[in-house]
Design an enzyme around this catalytic site. Structure first.
Site, PDB file in Angstrom:
ATOM      1  N   SER A   1       0.807  -1.219   0.000  1.00  0.00           N
ATOM      2  CA  SER A   1       0.000   0.000   0.000  1.00  0.00           C
ATOM      3  C   SER A   1       0.840   1.270   0.000  1.00  0.00           C
ATOM      4  O   SER A   1       0.325   2.350  -0.310  1.00  0.00           O
ATOM      5  CB  SER A   1      -0.950   0.003   1.204  1.00  0.00           C
ATOM      6  OG  SER A   1      -0.230  -0.222   2.408  1.00  0.00           O
TER       7      SER A   1
ATOM      8  N   HIS B   1       0.850   5.188   6.576  1.00  0.00           N
ATOM      9  CA  HIS B   1       0.659   5.757   5.241  1.00  0.00           C
ATOM     10  C   HIS B   1       0.771   7.275   5.295  1.00  0.00           C
ATOM     11  O   HIS B   1       0.989   7.851   6.362  1.00  0.00           O
ATOM     12  CB  HIS B   1      -0.689   5.300   4.674  1.00  0.00           C
ATOM     13  CG  HIS B   1      -0.804   3.824   4.567  1.00  0.00           C
ATOM     14  ND1 HIS B   1      -1.450   3.061   5.518  1.00  0.00           N
ATOM     15  CD2 HIS B   1      -0.316   2.953   3.651  1.00  0.00           C
ATOM     16  CE1 HIS B   1      -1.369   1.777   5.174  1.00  0.00           C
ATOM     17  NE2 HIS B   1      -0.683   1.683   4.055  1.00  0.00           N
TER      18      HIS B   1
ATOM     19  N   ASP C   1      -3.658   5.995  11.748  1.00  0.00           N
ATOM     20  CA  ASP C   1      -2.740   5.545  10.703  1.00  0.00           C
ATOM     21  C   ASP C   1      -1.516   6.453  10.683  1.00  0.00           C
ATOM     22  O   ASP C   1      -1.569   7.577  10.194  1.00  0.00           O
ATOM     23  CB  ASP C   1      -3.437   5.553   9.338  1.00  0.00           C
ATOM     24  CG  ASP C   1      -2.554   5.002   8.223  1.00  0.00           C
ATOM     25  OD1 ASP C   1      -1.374   4.710   8.473  1.00  0.00           O
ATOM     26  OD2 ASP C   1      -3.050   4.882   7.080  1.00  0.00           O
TER      27      ASP C   1
END
Length: 362
Positions: free
Chosen positions: A118, A342, A339
């Site tokens: 990702s 990311h 998160d």
């Protein structure tokens, strides 16, 4: 007649020597100018610091149709916008500003593939936003319902592709379960036909429990329940490196490996031991070095890359990303989950792509 020709040759040599001597004795300002013009070729664009620049971000994320809800911090209510207005400044030169139209023109007719997890998706979507902002009226075709999502800028015949591969080497379903095969890389038959390959892996190598993407490890014909993850990482990268040397025609295909993308869940790393995530971080770390130093997997990656005979460029985004503890989605994403792995788009991945642009174009 022969004497006259001989005299002419001597005269010409004498004139050339005078011109050469004049150039060698040129003023210091001439030498400085020459060094400045050629400085970029000797500049480490990965060594530098973040500086505030109100001309950033490079695009309005609200106008980009390619951002998934995991990365769209602005859409999901992030109240501070300072994270958008930092520019990476190399220490001894300037990083060329991204020019999406020039990128497309220079790579006309080419296929660019991001291969990884990702984090590769993060960079893939950032590049699409940068290009879309540069050519907003271009004819763009998306191929979403395939195993390899592809966006084609038809006016330039440039294809930007994403190949999902958590570990680069193979994981196969067998009777005993999912087997991570450190010596096998079958997807390379698809990858090697591209014009630009941008690889990434690390995020899933240290996962354990339900999130671990394999049940067993096969190493040189031996099945193991588990093994030292850094050793496994090195063996897998070595398999990939051998594939590059044996299978990739680097006269046609540019091979790039993205450095290790950091996460920010442990404030001890940046001298704030009471901080447990990135939720309240709003500014980069000043300076050019990260307090806790470089991550071990980067040293492994650099060591393996040094063994490859063919040219591979390390897109060394590790340190510059370590300094950006402020640039993760935190809870401002479509899942409302914390998160710190990311990156927001617009944001740090745009700088990765400016560096990619420099590596490919300049």
């Amino acid at each position: 007649m022969d004497f006259q020709r001989f005299s002419s040759v001597l005269l010409a040599i004498f004139i050339i020597m005078i011109i050469f001597s004049s150039l060698c004795l040129a003023s210091p300002s001439s030498n400085v100018k020459w060094r400045k013009q050629n400085n970029r070729s000797n500049c480490d664009v990965y060594q530098g610091s973040w500086v505030y620049d109100d001309s950033y971000p490079l695009y309005n994320s609200s106008a980009c149709p390619f951002i998934r809800k995991e990365f769209d911090c602005f859409e999901y209510g992030r109240p501070d916008h300072l994270y958008l207005q930092y520019r990476w400044q190399p220490t001894t030169c300037d990083l060329p500003r991204s020019d999406g139209q020039n990128f497309l023109q220079s790579l006309q007719g080419k296929k660019i593939m991001f291969i990884g997890d990702s984090i590769s998706l993060n960079q893939f979507e950032s590049l699409l936003c940068l290009l879309h902002a540069s050519v907003p009226n271009a004819n763009i075709r998306e191929e979403k319902n395939t195993s390899v999502p592809t966006v084609i800028f038809e006016d330039y015949e440039v294809s930007i592709m994403l190949f999902h591969s958590l570990l680069l080497v193979d994981v196969e379903q067998e009777d005993i379960g999912r087997v991570l095969k450190l010596d096998s890389l079958k997807d390379g038959n698809i990858w090697k036909d591209m014009d630009v390959l941008v690889f990434n892996t690390w995020l899933w190598w240290y996962r354990r429990g339900p999130k671990q993407p394999w049940d067993y490890v096969e190493d040189d014909g031996t099945i193991l329940k588990d093994m030292d993850r850094m050793v496994a990482f090195r063996k897998a990268l070595t398999t990939w490196a051998k594939w590059v040397d044996s299978e990739v025609d680097t006269n046609k295909t540019r091979v790039i490996f993205q450095g290790i993308s950091p996460s920010h869940y442990n404030g001890t790393e940046w001298n704030e031991p009471k901080v447990m995530n990135c939720s309240k971080e709003t500014q980069p770390i000043s300076g050019s070095t990260y307090p806790s130093g470089l991550p071990l997997p980067l040293y492994v990656l650099e060591d393996v890359l040094s063994s490859i005979e063919k040219p591979v460029h390390l897109l060394n985004i590790t340190t510059l990303s370590q300094l950006r503890k402020d640039a993760h989605p935190s809870s401002y994403n479509g899942f409302r989950a914390m998160d710190c792995t990311h990156w927001c788009i617009a944001g740090v991945p745009d700088t990765w792509n400016e560096l990619l642009y420099t590596a490919l174009i300049n």
